[in-house]
Design a protein around this motif. Structure first.
Motif, mmCIF file in Angstrom:
data_model
loop_
_atom_site.group_PDB
_atom_site.id
_atom_site.type_symbol
_atom_site.label_atom_id
_atom_site.label_comp_id
_atom_site.label_asym_id
_atom_site.label_seq_id
_atom_site.Cartn_x
_atom_site.Cartn_y
_atom_site.Cartn_z
ATOM 1 N N TYR A 252 8.674 23.042 82.281
ATOM 2 C CA TYR A 252 7.324 23.000 81.722
ATOM 3 C C TYR A 252 6.347 22.690 82.853
ATOM 4 O O TYR A 252 6.610 21.823 83.690
ATOM 5 C CB TYR A 252 7.219 21.910 80.662
ATOM 6 N N GLU A 253 5.197 23.375 82.862
ATOM 7 C CA GLU A 253 4.248 23.229 83.953
ATOM 8 C C GLU A 253 2.927 22.654 83.450
ATOM 9 O O GLU A 253 2.348 23.140 82.474
ATOM 10 C CB GLU A 253 4.014 24.603 84.612
ATOM 11 N N TRP A 254 2.462 21.621 84.144
ATOM 12 C CA TRP A 254 1.196 20.986 83.784
ATOM 13 C C TRP A 254 0.017 21.898 84.084
ATOM 14 O O TRP A 254 0.017 22.625 85.085
ATOM 15 C CB TRP A 254 1.016 19.697 84.577
ATOM 16 N N VAL A 255 -1.002 21.840 83.222
ATOM 17 C CA VAL A 255 -2.283 22.475 83.499
ATOM 18 C C VAL A 255 -3.379 21.412 83.410
ATOM 19 O O VAL A 255 -3.131 20.267 83.051
ATOM 20 C CB VAL A 255 -2.581 23.662 82.550
ATOM 21 N N GLU A 256 -4.580 21.785 83.767
ATOM 22 C CA GLU A 256 -5.668 20.818 83.872
ATOM 23 C C GLU A 256 -6.135 20.289 82.520
ATOM 24 O O GLU A 256 -6.553 19.137 82.393
ATOM 25 C CB GLU A 256 -6.859 21.473 84.593
ATOM 26 N N PRO A 275 -12.963 17.417 77.453
ATOM 27 C CA PRO A 275 -14.076 16.683 76.844
ATOM 28 C C PRO A 275 -14.119 15.230 77.275
ATOM 29 O O PRO A 275 -15.162 14.574 77.177
ATOM 30 C CB PRO A 275 -13.794 16.803 75.346
ATOM 31 N N ASP A 276 -12.995 14.728 77.771
ATOM 32 C CA ASP A 276 -12.907 13.338 78.204
ATOM 33 C C ASP A 276 -11.984 13.282 79.416
ATOM 34 O O ASP A 276 -10.808 13.645 79.331
ATOM 35 C CB ASP A 276 -12.355 12.462 77.067
ATOM 36 N N GLU A 277 -12.517 12.853 80.576
ATOM 37 C CA GLU A 277 -11.711 12.783 81.791
ATOM 38 C C GLU A 277 -10.502 11.875 81.620
ATOM 39 O O GLU A 277 -9.513 11.999 82.350
ATOM 40 C CB GLU A 277 -12.569 12.292 82.960
ATOM 41 N N ASN A 278 -10.572 10.956 80.679
ATOM 42 C CA ASN A 278 -9.482 10.008 80.454
ATOM 43 C C ASN A 278 -8.650 10.364 79.226
ATOM 44 O O ASN A 278 -8.042 9.478 78.615
ATOM 45 C CB ASN A 278 -10.042 8.596 80.313
ATOM 46 N N CYS A 279 -8.629 11.640 78.850
ATOM 47 C CA CYS A 279 -7.875 12.022 77.647
ATOM 48 C C CYS A 279 -6.399 11.669 77.817
ATOM 49 O O CYS A 279 -5.829 11.787 78.907
ATOM 50 C CB CYS A 279 -8.059 13.504 77.335
ATOM 51 N N GLU A 280 -5.783 11.243 76.741
ATOM 52 C CA GLU A 280 -4.413 10.740 76.803
ATOM 53 C C GLU A 280 -3.386 11.854 76.818
ATOM 54 O O GLU A 280 -2.291 11.686 77.361
ATOM 55 C CB GLU A 280 -4.152 9.822 75.609
ATOM 56 N N PHE A 281 -3.739 13.016 76.263
ATOM 57 C CA PHE A 281 -2.780 14.110 76.157
ATOM 58 C C PHE A 281 -3.258 15.290 77.002
ATOM 59 O O PHE A 281 -4.404 15.731 76.881
ATOM 60 C CB PHE A 281 -2.611 14.539 74.706
ATOM 61 N N ARG A 282 -2.393 15.778 77.853
ATOM 62 C CA ARG A 282 -2.673 16.950 78.682
ATOM 63 C C ARG A 282 -1.707 18.073 78.302
ATOM 64 O O ARG A 282 -0.655 17.830 77.707
ATOM 65 C CB ARG A 282 -2.525 16.608 80.164
ATOM 66 N N THR A 283 -2.044 19.284 78.672
ATOM 67 C CA THR A 283 -1.302 20.459 78.220
ATOM 68 C C THR A 283 -0.222 20.852 79.214
ATOM 69 O O THR A 283 -0.429 20.794 80.424
ATOM 70 C CB THR A 283 -2.271 21.628 77.998
ATOM 71 N N ILE A 284 0.934 21.260 78.688
ATOM 72 C CA ILE A 284 1.991 21.855 79.498
ATOM 73 C C ILE A 284 2.320 23.235 78.949
ATOM 74 O O ILE A 284 2.134 23.521 77.774
ATOM 75 C CB ILE A 284 3.259 20.973 79.558
ATOM 76 N N ARG A 285 2.848 24.069 79.835
ATOM 77 C CA ARG A 285 3.092 25.471 79.501
ATOM 78 C C ARG A 285 4.442 25.942 80.021
ATOM 79 O O ARG A 285 4.994 25.387 80.956
ATOM 80 C CB ARG A 285 1.992 26.347 80.133
ATOM 81 N N GLY A 286 4.959 26.999 79.407
ATOM 82 C CA GLY A 286 6.048 27.759 79.982
ATOM 83 C C GLY A 286 7.448 27.475 79.495
ATOM 84 O O GLY A 286 8.376 28.207 79.827
ATOM 85 N N ALA A 299 2.548 32.297 75.037
ATOM 86 C CA ALA A 299 1.448 31.650 74.316
ATOM 87 C C ALA A 299 1.731 30.198 73.960
ATOM 88 O O ALA A 299 0.813 29.468 73.579
ATOM 89 C CB ALA A 299 1.121 32.429 73.043
ATOM 90 N N PHE A 300 2.987 29.772 74.075
ATOM 91 C CA PHE A 300 3.349 28.440 73.587
ATOM 92 C C PHE A 300 2.705 27.353 74.445
ATOM 93 O O PHE A 300 2.688 27.438 75.675
ATOM 94 C CB PHE A 300 4.863 28.262 73.594
ATOM 95 N N ARG A 301 2.196 26.325 73.777
ATOM 96 C CA ARG A 301 1.558 25.211 74.482
ATOM 97 C C ARG A 301 1.794 23.930 73.700
ATOM 98 O O ARG A 301 1.879 23.941 72.473
ATOM 99 C CB ARG A 301 0.050 25.456 74.660
ATOM 100 N N VAL A 302 1.910 22.842 74.433
ATOM 101 C CA VAL A 302 2.161 21.549 73.812
ATOM 102 C C VAL A 302 1.456 20.497 74.658
ATOM 103 O O VAL A 302 1.097 20.753 75.816
ATOM 104 C CB VAL A 302 3.687 21.290 73.702
ATOM 105 N N GLY A 303 1.256 19.290 74.100
ATOM 106 C CA GLY A 303 0.446 18.289 74.772
ATOM 107 C C GLY A 303 1.053 16.910 74.819
ATOM 108 O O GLY A 303 0.746 16.067 73.965
#
Length: 326
Positions: A252-256, A275-286, A299-303
């Motif tokens: 799984y690869e991190w995105v911004e 929307p928030d620089e300190n958001c707790e959940f970031r997106t991963i792909r692949g 298309a699959f994405r998870v956080g």
């Protein structure tokens, strides 16, 4: 069909812009925009300019730096149509279902995205050797503000396998480190940039088609070596149309982007959703070698939490192309 005319106009715009530094924003009528948006929610359609997709120039900015591949600008349809197979698998596989319903449209609504400039993507996921080289550099902590960290991947783990057990902050630190060392701008791809690079002009579930097949990617039951090394060495499977390896499967690869359980329906740019620089959940792909095939769909994405150093989390970076490739 109005949606088809929109795609034809986008094809023409892409053909006319070949060789230009910047791809102009799409010029579609309001009716074309509405028709393309509506049709793309149900039908796979096709990607604009798919016939123009080609493997890009390969380069590296320094000894030990990741090999990079130049990915051309373009337009593309982000997300999956509503009836793509396995689109809702996560809703029914993680009870209670009522808690998963808010994630039912995590791959939609499908929308047109404008990638205005070329970008260089890591040809492979960052390898264990590359990560270790950065951690062994005495300048690492001064540049990144983080102490060196080596994941515990076992004595038999090879240097040409992807560096795993890395969180979003580790990925940001590596981007800052490479930027300082090379004088170039390295960063994580945005969610939209990642999917554009992964699809490489396709609308199928995977870049090679709608079935996972065998020996196209590393995931559970997808390749002959599963049960032995489990995590593949990078570059063992065929590259996609841009010349990128392992975009689907392996790690799984991190995105911004911060994670939201839906796409912004009216946003046309590939800018990150933060929307928030300190958001707790970031997106991963692949998807990954330790997960099932449907998770490797483009298309699959998870956080997950941004500080999650899961066994299967890897890094792929982009390098901005403001200056020519070396």
């Amino acid at each position: 069909m109005i949606a088809r005319s929109a795609l034809n106009d986008l094809d023409a715009a892409l053909a006319a812009s070949q060789g230009q530094d910047v791809l102009p924003a799409p010029e579609l009528s309001a009716l074309q925009q509405a028709a393309l948006f509506g049709a793309s929610q149900i039908l796979p359609l096709r990607q604009p300019g798919a016939d123009l997709i080609a493997e890009g120039q390969v380069f590296s900015d320094c000894e030990g730096c990741p090999e990079m591949v130049v990915v051309q600008p373009g337009y593309f349809l982000l997300g999956s149509p509503a009836f793509e197979e396995d689109r809702y698998l996560h809703v029914f596989s993680r009870p209670p279902i009522r808690r998963q319903l808010k994630f039912a449209n995590r791959e939609g609504p499908r929308r047109l995205v404008h990638i205005a400039r070329p970008l260089a993507f890591s040809r492979y996921e960052v390898t264990f050797d590359q990560w270790q080289q950065a951690q062994d550099d005495p300048d690492w902590q001064a540049i990144t503000g983080r102490p060196p960290y080596m994941p515990a991947l076992g004595e038999d783990y090879r240097g040409d396998q992807p560096a795993l057990q890395l969180d979003w902050q580790d990925a940001q630190a590596l981007a800052a480190y490479l930027s300082a060392k090379t004088g170039q701008t390295y960063r994580l791809p945005t969610d939209a940039e990642w999917e554009y690079a992964a699809r490489a002009g396709t609308v199928t579930r995977y870049p090679w088609g709608n079935e996972i097949g065998q020996n196209n990617a590393a995931c559970i039951g997808c390749w002959d070596a599963f049960g032995d090394t489990r995590i593949s060495a990078v570059g063992q499977f065929p590259a996609n149309g841009f010349g990128l390896h392992d975009m689907n499967g392996n790690g799984y690869e991190w995105v911004e982007d911060c994670f939201e359980p839906y796409h912004d329906a009216v946003k046309e740019s590939a800018a990150p959703h933060v929307p928030d620089e300190n958001c707790e959940f970031r997106t991963i792909r692949g998807g990954g070698a330790l997960d099932i095939a449907p998770s490797a769909r483009s298309a699959f994405r998870v956080g997950p939490h941004y500080y999650n150093r899961d066994e299967g989390f890897a890094i792929r970076l982009v390098r901005e192309m403001a200056s020519p490739a070396n």
